[in-house]
Design a protein around this motif. Structure first.
Motif, PDB file in Angstrom:
ATOM      1  N   GLY A 130      44.251   1.457  72.529  1.00 41.53           N
ATOM      2  CA  GLY A 130      44.963   2.716  72.400  1.00 41.53           C
ATOM      3  C   GLY A 130      45.984   2.643  71.272  1.00 41.53           C
ATOM      4  O   GLY A 130      46.525   1.573  70.976  1.00 41.53           O
ATOM      5  N   THR A 131      46.239   3.784  70.679  1.00 37.19           N
ATOM      6  CA  THR A 131      47.149   3.785  69.526  1.00 37.19           C
ATOM      7  C   THR A 131      48.619   3.831  69.934  1.00 37.19           C
ATOM      8  O   THR A 131      49.488   3.546  69.118  1.00 37.19           O
ATOM      9  N   ASP A 132      48.895   4.177  71.190  1.00 31.58           N
ATOM     10  CA  ASP A 132      50.301   4.380  71.568  1.00 31.58           C
ATOM     11  C   ASP A 132      51.151   3.118  71.432  1.00 31.58           C
ATOM     12  O   ASP A 132      52.333   3.197  71.068  1.00 31.58           O
ATOM     13  N   LYS A 135      53.480   3.916  64.523  1.00 32.50           N
ATOM     14  CA  LYS A 135      52.865   5.196  64.847  1.00 32.50           C
ATOM     15  C   LYS A 135      53.946   6.247  64.656  1.00 32.50           C
ATOM     16  O   LYS A 135      54.974   6.239  65.348  1.00 32.50           O
ATOM     17  N   LEU A 193      42.053   0.035  79.527  1.00 35.36           N
ATOM     18  CA  LEU A 193      43.371   0.564  79.901  1.00 35.36           C
ATOM     19  C   LEU A 193      43.864   1.566  78.865  1.00 35.36           C
ATOM     20  O   LEU A 193      43.563   1.428  77.674  1.00 35.36           O
ATOM     21  N   PRO A 194      44.664   2.539  79.290  1.00 35.58           N
ATOM     22  CA  PRO A 194      45.451   3.268  78.294  1.00 35.58           C
ATOM     23  C   PRO A 194      46.467   2.259  77.744  1.00 35.58           C
ATOM     24  O   PRO A 194      46.943   1.390  78.492  1.00 35.58           O
ATOM     25  N   SER A 195      46.809   2.352  76.472  1.00 32.67           N
ATOM     26  CA  SER A 195      47.600   1.246  75.908  1.00 32.67           C
ATOM     27  C   SER A 195      49.013   1.194  76.467  1.00 32.67           C
ATOM     28  O   SER A 195      49.689   0.170  76.354  1.00 32.67           O
ATOM     29  N   MET A 227      37.849   6.833  75.373  1.00 35.55           N
ATOM     30  CA  MET A 227      38.093   7.804  76.451  1.00 35.55           C
ATOM     31  C   MET A 227      37.120   8.980  76.430  1.00 35.55           C
ATOM     32  O   MET A 227      36.786   9.507  75.372  1.00 35.55           O
ATOM     33  N   ALA A 279      41.690   5.194  67.950  1.00 31.43           N
ATOM     34  CA  ALA A 279      41.308   6.555  67.550  1.00 31.43           C
ATOM     35  C   ALA A 279      42.360   7.532  68.036  1.00 31.43           C
ATOM     36  O   ALA A 279      43.058   7.270  69.017  1.00 31.43           O
ATOM     37  N   GLY A 289      41.885   2.673  75.565  1.00 34.00           N
ATOM     38  CA  GLY A 289      42.519   3.613  74.638  1.00 34.00           C
ATOM     39  C   GLY A 289      41.642   4.825  74.366  1.00 34.00           C
ATOM     40  O   GLY A 289      40.487   4.903  74.824  1.00 34.00           O
ATOM     41  N   THR A 290      42.185   5.743  73.594  1.00 31.16           N
ATOM     42  CA  THR A 290      41.499   7.005  73.296  1.00 31.16           C
ATOM     43  C   THR A 290      40.126   6.781  72.679  1.00 31.16           C
ATOM     44  O   THR A 290      39.195   7.556  72.916  1.00 31.16           O
TER      45      THR A 290
HETATM   46  N1  ASP Z   1      46.842   8.355  72.841  1.00 29.36           N
HETATM   47  C1  ASP Z   1      46.500   7.028  73.043  1.00 29.36           C
HETATM   48  C2  ASP Z   1      45.460   6.518  72.060  1.00 29.36           C
HETATM   49  O1  ASP Z   1      45.522   6.942  70.960  1.00 29.36           O
HETATM   50  C3  ASP Z   1      46.248   6.597  74.413  1.00 29.36           C
HETATM   51  C4  ASP Z   1      46.448   5.121  74.446  1.00 29.36           C
HETATM   52  O2  ASP Z   1      47.261   4.609  73.686  1.00 29.36           O
HETATM   53  O3  ASP Z   1      45.781   4.458  75.226  1.00 29.36           O
HETATM   54  O4  ASP Z   1      44.604   5.732  72.349  1.00 29.36           O
END
Ligand code: ASP
Length: 331
Positions: A93-95, A167, A60-62, A21, A119, A17-18
């Motif tokens: 990741g937050t997604d 979200k 991983l990206p979520s 990243m 984040a 996740g972010t």
């Molecule tokens: N924008 C996303 C995050 O906040 C990317 C993800 O979900 O991996 O982490």
């Protein structure tokens, strides 16, 4: 005596996740790079709060997390608690965090807190929020007051229940809300402060079946029903529809959904983003009274994405019969 020995044991699992990243080459976007120990390295203060063991469970990206990955994460977290961890924190990741946190919450059998954080700003960007969120998540996870609340989501110094959180903003720092329920608590000067006592929790056993699929569709103005009608032939075993307003669909969709409901559970939720579905207000074809009479389930205020997770787990236990009981708690 060594001070470290007196500190509580906390396990940190990192999924990407972010929060993890960074950008590689100039002009290229950020991708998950930081492992658990690198996240910790930026926060030496954590070492004075707990004995922390870290595991990078994936990077991983979520959007690319799956139910199977989350079941593996759950097994890891359970083993950590069984091995003596007094708190568990996950970064991801937050997604999809609102979904993965609810998935874990439905299966988390302990009073020990499991806290999920992430984040909004990448680790390589100015003003990154990852370290502050991780610190707050650890503080919440270590608080006795956090026990018995299931899986908690901590971002922006706010504490949300996994079942309620969504979200609601794509890029804003304050991206998470619990519509209708509000915050479970917040973090002030390192302390977790709760606005209410823990509620009684219901937990599911691990699903035995894992190959089944549950579809999620959303209604929209003048939607044709081609996709909807193909759901049974595509092999889905459950369907969730994010309906208009208080849980409504067109008369044409209502007819198709009634046919589908003869073969599989169908849930109608609201696509609005907050509030419950109605039970006894509207009398037109495709409204709640009609839909319930056709054998469909109204979601209450459980959002469409969380409905899909609940239904997937219940089908995996061959316990679809429990669905009305779970949804009744959200009406
Ligand atoms: N924008 C996303 C995050 O906040 C990317 C993800 O979900 O991996 O982490």
């Amino acid at each position: 005596m060594n001070d470290k020995v007196c500190l509580p044991r906390l396990s940190l699992g990192c999924l990407g996740g972010t929060v993890s990243m960074q950008s590689g080459l100039p002009g290229h976007g950020v991708t998950p790079k930081l492992e658990g120990r690198e996240l910790l390295a930026g926060l030496p203060l954590l070492g004075s709060l707990a004995q922390i063991s870290t595991a990078t469970l994936c990077l991983l990206p979520s959007a690319s997390l799956s139910f199977q990955v989350m079941l593996d994460v759950l097994s890891w977290a359970r083993r950590e608690v069984e091995g003596g961890a007094q708190a568990v924190v996950l970064t991801q990741g937050t997604d999809t965090l609102e979904e993965s946190a609810y998935f874990l919450d439905l299966l988390w059998p302990f009073d020990v807190p499991l806290v999920v954080t992430g984040a909004m700003r990448p680790a390589s960007h100015p003003g990154r929020d990852g370290p502050a969120n991780l610190l707050a998540a650890v503080q919440v996870a270590l608080a006795v007051e956090s026990h018995g609340r299931g899986v908690l989501v901590v971002l922006n110094d706010q504490i949300h229940l996994a079942a309620d959180v969504r979200k609601t903003a794509s890029l804003a720092m304050a991206a998470f809300e619990s519509p209708g329920w509000g915050l479970e608590g917040y973090v002030v000067e390192g302390r977790a402060i709760y606005r209410r006592p823990p509620a009684l929790r219901k937990v599911l056993p691990l699903p035995r079946g894992r190959e089944h699929r549950v579809a999620l569709l959303e209604t929209c103005l003048d939607a044709d029903s081609a996709l909807l009608q193909s759901i049974p032939t595509l092999g889905y075993e459950g369907l969730v529809v994010g309906g208009f307003g208080a849980g409504h669909v067109s008369a044409v969709w209502a007819e198709s959904m009634a046919r589908i409901a003869q073969d599989m559970p169908v849930i109608v939720a609201t696509r609005t983003g907050s509030g419950p579905t109605a039970r006894a207000t509207y009398g037109f074809a495709g409204a709640e009274i009609d839909l319930v009479s056709k054998g469909l389930h109204m979601a209450g205020d459980l959002c469409p994405r969380k409905c899909r997770i609940l239904l997937w787990l219940l089908i995996g236990l061959d316990n679809q019969a429990a669905l009305p009981g779970w949804l009744a708690a959200r009406q």
